[in-house]
Design an enzyme around this catalytic site. Structure first.
Site, mmCIF file in Angstrom:
data_model
loop_
_atom_site.group_PDB
_atom_site.id
_atom_site.type_symbol
_atom_site.label_atom_id
_atom_site.label_comp_id
_atom_site.label_asym_id
_atom_site.label_seq_id
_atom_site.Cartn_x
_atom_site.Cartn_y
_atom_site.Cartn_z
ATOM 1 N N GLU A 166 -35.095 20.984 -12.778
ATOM 2 C CA GLU A 166 -35.117 20.008 -13.881
ATOM 3 C C GLU A 166 -36.517 19.814 -14.478
ATOM 4 O O GLU A 166 -36.771 18.851 -15.173
ATOM 5 C CB GLU A 166 -34.536 18.654 -13.402
ATOM 6 C CG GLU A 166 -33.094 18.412 -13.805
ATOM 7 C CD GLU A 166 -32.062 19.328 -13.136
ATOM 8 O OE1 GLU A 166 -32.436 20.093 -12.216
ATOM 9 O OE2 GLU A 166 -30.898 19.307 -13.550
ATOM 10 N N TYR A 168 -39.335 19.301 -12.837
ATOM 11 C CA TYR A 168 -40.224 18.429 -12.073
ATOM 12 C C TYR A 168 -41.327 19.253 -11.382
ATOM 13 O O TYR A 168 -41.426 20.460 -11.556
ATOM 14 C CB TYR A 168 -39.410 17.615 -11.051
ATOM 15 C CG TYR A 168 -38.541 16.548 -11.694
ATOM 16 C CD1 TYR A 168 -39.116 15.524 -12.451
ATOM 17 C CD2 TYR A 168 -37.162 16.558 -11.562
ATOM 18 C CE1 TYR A 168 -38.324 14.537 -13.041
ATOM 19 C CE2 TYR A 168 -36.364 15.575 -12.145
ATOM 20 C CZ TYR A 168 -36.956 14.568 -12.880
ATOM 21 O OH TYR A 168 -36.179 13.595 -13.474
ATOM 22 N N ARG A 216 -32.935 22.139 -4.375
ATOM 23 C CA ARG A 216 -32.344 22.194 -5.726
ATOM 24 C C ARG A 216 -33.114 23.229 -6.511
ATOM 25 O O ARG A 216 -34.289 23.050 -6.841
ATOM 26 C CB ARG A 216 -32.442 20.804 -6.362
ATOM 27 C CG ARG A 216 -31.787 20.688 -7.702
ATOM 28 C CD ARG A 216 -30.418 20.038 -7.583
ATOM 29 N NE ARG A 216 -29.813 19.869 -8.893
ATOM 30 C CZ ARG A 216 -29.752 18.702 -9.533
ATOM 31 N NH1 ARG A 216 -30.246 17.617 -8.969
ATOM 32 N NH2 ARG A 216 -29.194 18.613 -10.711
ATOM 33 N N HIS A 254 -35.866 18.799 -18.234
ATOM 34 C CA HIS A 254 -35.599 17.606 -19.042
ATOM 35 C C HIS A 254 -36.069 17.774 -20.487
ATOM 36 O O HIS A 254 -35.551 17.129 -21.385
ATOM 37 C CB HIS A 254 -36.245 16.372 -18.424
ATOM 38 C CG HIS A 254 -35.454 15.842 -17.263
ATOM 39 N ND1 HIS A 254 -34.108 15.596 -17.329
ATOM 40 C CD2 HIS A 254 -35.830 15.533 -15.994
ATOM 41 C CE1 HIS A 254 -33.676 15.151 -16.158
ATOM 42 N NE2 HIS A 254 -34.703 15.117 -15.331
ATOM 43 N N GLN A 346 -23.532 6.161 -21.096
ATOM 44 C CA GLN A 346 -23.917 4.876 -21.680
ATOM 45 C C GLN A 346 -24.387 3.829 -20.674
ATOM 46 O O GLN A 346 -25.265 3.041 -20.987
ATOM 47 C CB GLN A 346 -22.765 4.318 -22.522
ATOM 48 C CG GLN A 346 -22.715 4.944 -23.896
ATOM 49 C CD GLN A 346 -21.522 4.491 -24.708
ATOM 50 O OE1 GLN A 346 -20.614 5.255 -24.958
ATOM 51 N NE2 GLN A 346 -21.511 3.251 -25.119
HETATM 52 FE FE1 SF4 Z 1 -21.933 7.361 -16.674
HETATM 53 FE FE2 SF4 Z 1 -19.655 6.085 -16.231
HETATM 54 FE FE3 SF4 Z 1 -20.120 7.189 -18.625
HETATM 55 FE FE4 SF4 Z 1 -19.625 8.677 -16.450
HETATM 56 S S1 SF4 Z 1 -18.220 7.257 -17.450
HETATM 57 S S2 SF4 Z 1 -21.227 9.019 -17.931
HETATM 58 S S3 SF4 Z 1 -20.664 7.519 -14.864
HETATM 59 S S4 SF4 Z 1 -21.267 5.511 -17.696
#
Ligand code: SF4
Ligand code: NAP
Length: 682
Positions: A166, A168, A216, A254, A346
Site C-alpha cells: 500500500e 507504506y 502483506r 495509496h 462512508q
Molecule cells: Fe464501510 Fe459499511 Fe460501507 Fe462496507 S457498508 S464500505 S463497511 S460503511
C-alpha cells in the site's frame, strides 16, 4: 454438507490450525489511537470471534513514533502498552478466536513532521516531507519492528502482520520511485528489498517458530515505476524463506489513481493477481498459504475464488464490519441473512480519514458494540413506523428485534425508498444487497409490512401505537427556475425510477451526490456498467497485468459516453467537494473520463426549449446558453412530514428520523444510524 466447502475448510499452519479460510483484514477503526478505546476494541473483536472468523488482524499499530500514521497514532513500543492489549487478546481467546497485530510503519505517508523514508521525497498525499534515514536510522526502524512483534507476542497475540504494501514504509524501500539511495539499502533490487527481509527474519527469530507471521506483499503497485512482477515474486519467495508463514495480497499504493476497494470496483477484481503470484511461487516450490483480498463481500464470491485456486484464504475487512456473524451465517446456510458490505466507505474509511471512529453505514453497531446495544424490551409495546426507506427499515427491524410489535407502512409497492434509485446507478449495484438484507430482517423479526398503504392519521390513531416513527423521507426540491412552456425538464426521480426518455445532450442542475449519480447513469449505455464486466473495468481505469507492465498501470481506455452531459452548481470551485472523502475523487475521475463538463459558480437564468441559460457572478454577467435537449433537476431535497402536525394534534407521540427529520445532506448513513439509535432507546 455445506455450500462453502473451500471457505470453511480448516487451514493447518503446522503449529496451529485455523478453523476456516476467512482472514479479517486489517482495518483502521480509530480504536487503535486511544488508551480509552481498548475495552471497545476488545468487544469489537470478541464479537467477530464469536462470529466464527478464522483469524483476525488488528488495525495498524506503529512500532515507533517515526512510523506514526498521524501524531499520537496507536503505537506498540513499551511493556505498558503491551499490557493494555491483553484485554483485547483475552476477550478474543475467550471466544475461541485468533488475532494478529498489524505492525504499520507509514514512512513518508505519515501525517506527522516526524515521518521518515528511504529518500527525502514527499508523497503526493501528505503535506510533510520525510526525513531521509541514515543507515543507523534504518537499523533503529528494524529494531522497532522486532520489538513491536515481541511485545505483541507478550500481549497474547497469535501473530503479527508486517505491512509491506500500500505504499507504506517497507514498500517505499522497494521501488526507485521513492528509494534513490546509493548505499546498501538502495540501488539494486537486492539492496532495496533488504529492509523487508531483515524485518521478517529478525521478527521470526525474536518470536519463535510457533507464531503467525503474515507479510502483506504488494503484488500490484498501480504506480508508474512500481515493482516489476519478477521483483514481486522474488520478494514473495524471499520473505517466506525469511520466516513469513502467510502471504497477504496488497493492491495499489495509496497515491495510486486507480480505485481498489470502492463500490464501483468489480467483486474480486484483483484476485487474478494473487492467483498469478500463487502459481509463480508454487513453480518455485513455495507453498505457503496466500490470501487474496479486495471487494470480496459474499460467501459465494469467496468460495468461488478459493475453489478456482486463486488463493488459500480470503481477506474480508469491511464485510466483517457490516456483519460480525458473516462466517457463522455462511456455515449455517443462512447467507441470505448476511448484512452485505456495499463498499461505500462512508462510515469506515471516510471516518478514518476524518479522524473519527469508524463504523458501518449498514451496521451502525460496528465499533459501537459496547455503546449501541439492542436490549430485549422490558415490556412489549406497539409502534407504527411510516416509510420503509433506510431510516424506517432500520427503526422497524431494530424495534421488532427488541421484541416490540411493529407495523411498517409504505406508500409504494416496495421497500427501500431512495435506495431503489441508488442501486440503478452503474457502479452502485451493491446497494440492492441492503434491500435484500432488510427484506429478510423484516420477515425474521416479524415486522408487519403494509405496502401500497399511505398511513392516514385516522388509521394510525386507530392502531393505538405507543409512538409513531415518521420516516416519510424527502421530496425533490424544485429550484423554481423560470421555465418556458414545453421546455424539457425532468426530475432525477423521473430519470432514475420512472424511466423517462432523456435526450442526447443533457444539463444537470445540482452537483451533489445525486447530480453525480445521475451523470454517471446518463453517460453509461444501458447494461454496460463496468462494475459487472471486469476486463472493461480494468481497461477503463488503465490496469495492466504487472507481468507485462511494471507497476501494472497503462493509459486508461474508457468507453465513449452515451451522451454529452454538463453538470452545474451555483457554488464556485470544484464540483463534488462534498462527496465522500475517499470516493469523491473516483466519482470526479469517472465523469472526467466520460468528458462530462463541470461548471461551478453559475446562476440559472431560464430553461428554454433550446437549453439552459446561465450567467456568472453577482453581476449575473456573461450569460450563455448551454444547448441541450433535456435538463435534469438534482437540486437537493425537502423533508416530507405533513403527517407530523395532525398526529401531534391528535395526541400521539411522534419521532422524526431520516430525511423527514433533516433533508439537508441527508444520507443513508445518518438515516440508518438514527433509526437504530431511536429503536434502542424506546
Ligand atoms: Fe464501510 Fe459499511 Fe460501507 Fe462496507 S457498508 S464500505 S463497511 S460503511
Ligand atoms: P445535496 O448533496 O445536498 O446537493 C444538492 C445540490 O443541489 C447541490 O449541488 C446544490 O449546489 C444544488 N442546489 C441546492 N439548492 C438549489 C437550488 N435552490 N437551486 C439550484 N440548485 C440547488 O443533495 P443530493 O445531491 O440530492 O443528495 C442528497 C444526499 O444523498 C446527499 O447529502 C448525499 O449525502 C447523499 N448521496 C450521496 C452520494 C455519494 O456520495 N455518492 C450519492 C447520492 C446521494 P449549489 O447550491 O451550489 O447550486
Amino acid at each position: 454438507m455445506t455450500a462453502y466447502p473451500h471457505l470453511l475448510a480448516p487451514l493447518d499452519l503446522g503449529f496451529t490450525t485455523l478453523p476456516n479460510r476467512v482472514l479479517m483484514g486489517s482495518m483502521h477503526t480509530g480504536l487503535e489511537d486511544g488508551r480509552k478505546h481498548f475495552t471497545a476494541m476488545a468487544a469489537y473483536f470478541a464479537e467477530r470471534a464469536r462470529g466464527g472468523v478464522g483469524l483476525m488482524v488488528t488495525g495498524g499499530f506503529a512500532p515507533n513514533i517515526e512510523g506514526w500514521a498521524k501524531p499520537f497514532a496507536g503505537t506498540l513500543a513499551t511493556q505498558g502498552a503491551a499490557r493494555r492489549h491483553r484485554e483485547v487478546t483475552g476477550a478474543v481467546h475467550a471466544e475461541g478466536g485468533r488475532i494478529a497485530l498489524q505492525i504499520l510503519h507509514t514512512g513518508r505517508y505519515g501525517y506527522s513532521p516526524l515521518c521518515v523514508a528511504p529518500s527525502r521525497i514527499q508523497s503526493p498525499i501528505s503535506p510533510f516531507t520525510p526525513r531521509e534515514l541514515s543507515a543507523r536510522g534504518i537499523e533503529r526502524q528494524i529494531r522497532a519492528f522486532v520489538r513491536c512483534a515481541s511485545l505483541a507476542r507478550e500481549a497474547g497475540y497469535d501473530g503479527v502482520e508486517v505491512m509491506g504494501s500500500e505504499g507504506y514504509f517497507i514498500n517505499q524501500f522497494l521501488v526507485t520511485h521513492t528509494n534513490q539511495r546509493s548505499d546498501e539499502w538502495g540501488g539494486s533490487y537486492t539492496n532495496r528489498m533488504r529492509l523487508a527481509l531483515e524485518i521478517v527474519q529478525r521478527v521470526r527469530e525474536a518470536t519463535g517458530p510457533d507464531f503467525i507471521l503474515i507479510y502483506r506483499l504488494s503484488m500490484l503497485d498501480l504506480i508508474p515505476d512500481g515493482s516489476s512482477w519478477d521483483e514481486a515474486v522474488q520478494l514473495g519467495e524471499a520473505v517466506v524463506k525469511a520466516g513469513a508463514n502467510i502471504l497477504n495480497t496488497g493492491i495499489g499504493w495509496h497515491e495510486a489513481r486507480v480505485p481498489t476497494i470502492a463500490t464501483s470496483v468489480p467483486r474480486g477484481a484483483f484476485a487474478w493477481v494473487t492467483k498469478q503470484m500463487r502459481e509463480a511461487l508454487h513453480a518455485r516450490g513455495v507453498t505457503v498459504p496466500l490470501v487474496t483480498s479486495n471487494r470480496i463481500n459474499t460467501p459465494e464470491v469467496a468460495e468461488q475464488l478459493l475453489a478456482d485456486g486463486h488463493a488459500d484464504m480470503v481477506s474480508l475487512a469491511r464485510p466483517l464490519l457490516a456483519d460480525a456473524h458473516f462466517v457463522v451465517k455462511a456455515r449455517e446456510g443462512r447467507a441470505q441473512d448476511i448484512n452485505t458490505c456495499i463498499a461505500c466507505n462512508q462510515a469506515c474509511l471516510d471516518h478514518a480519514f476524518q479522524n473519527k471512529l469508524a463504523s458501518c453505514l449498514v451496521n451502525p453497531r460496528a465499533v459501537r458494540e459496547t455503546e449501541l446495544v439492542l436490549r430485549p424490551a422490558v415490556q412489549r409495546r406497539r409502534f407504527a413506523v411510516v416509510g420503509a426507506g433506510p431510516a424506517g427499515l432500520a427503526a422497524a427491524t431494530a424495534l421488532a428485534e427488541r421484541g416490540h410489535e411493529v407495523d411498517l407502512y409504505e406508500g409504494s409497492d416496495r421497500i427501500g425508498g431512495q435506495f431503489n434509485m441508488a442501486c440503478r446507478i452503474p457502479g452502485k449495484e451493491e446497494f440492492s444487497e441492503t434491500l435484500r438484507y432488510f427484506g429478510r430482517r423484516l420477515e425474521a423479526t416479524g415486522v408487519r409490512l403494509h405496502l401500497r398503504t399511505r398511513a392516514s392519521v385516522q388509521a394510525l390513531m386507530a392502531s393505538r401505537p405507543e409512538a409513531v416513527i415518521l420516516a416519510t423521507g424527502v421530496t425533490p426540491r424544485d429550484p423554481r427556475i423560470p421555465t418556458d412552456e414545453g421546455a424539457p425538464v425532468l426530475s432525477y426521480v423521473d430519470v432514475l425510477l420512472r424511466g423517462a426518455p432523456v435526450g442526447e445532450r443533457v444539463a444537470i442542475i445540482g452537483a451533489g451526490g445525486i447530480g453525480f449519480d445521475v451523470a454517471e447513469f446518463l453517460v453509461t449505455p444501458p447494461g454496460h456498467s463496468t462494475t459487472l464486466d471486469l476486463p472493461a473495468w480494468l481497461a477503463e481505469w488503465g490496469v495492466a497485468n504487472p507481468a507485462e507492465v511494471r507497476g501494472g498501470v497503462v493509459p486508461p481506455r474508457p468507453t465513449p459516453p452515451a451522451r454529452q452531459v454538463t453538470l452545474l452548481q451555483r457554488k464556485a470551485g470544484k464540483l463534488g467537494k462534498g462527496l465522500g472523502k475517499t470516493t469523491g475523487w473516483i466519482h470526479r475521475a469517472a465523469l472526467q473520463m466520460k468528458r462530462v463538463e463541470m461548471i461551478g459558480g453559475v446562476n440559472y437564468e431560464r430553461i428554454t426549449r433550446g437549453g439552459l441559460f446561465v450567467s456568472f457572478g453577482e453581476a449575473r454577467k456573461d450569460g450563455q446558453l448551454i444547448e441541450c435537449d433535456t435538463v435534469v433537476l438534482c437540486a437537493g431535497q425537502e423533508p416530507l412530514r405533513e403527517l407530523e402536525a395532525p398526529l401531534r394534534a391528535a395526541g400521539l407521540v411522534v419521532h422524526r428520523i431520516g430525511g423527514a427529520d433533516e433533508a439537508a445532506e441527508l444520507d443513508a448513513k445518518r438515516a440508518i444510524d438514527q433509526g437504530t439509535r431511536l429503536a434502542a432507546m424506546l
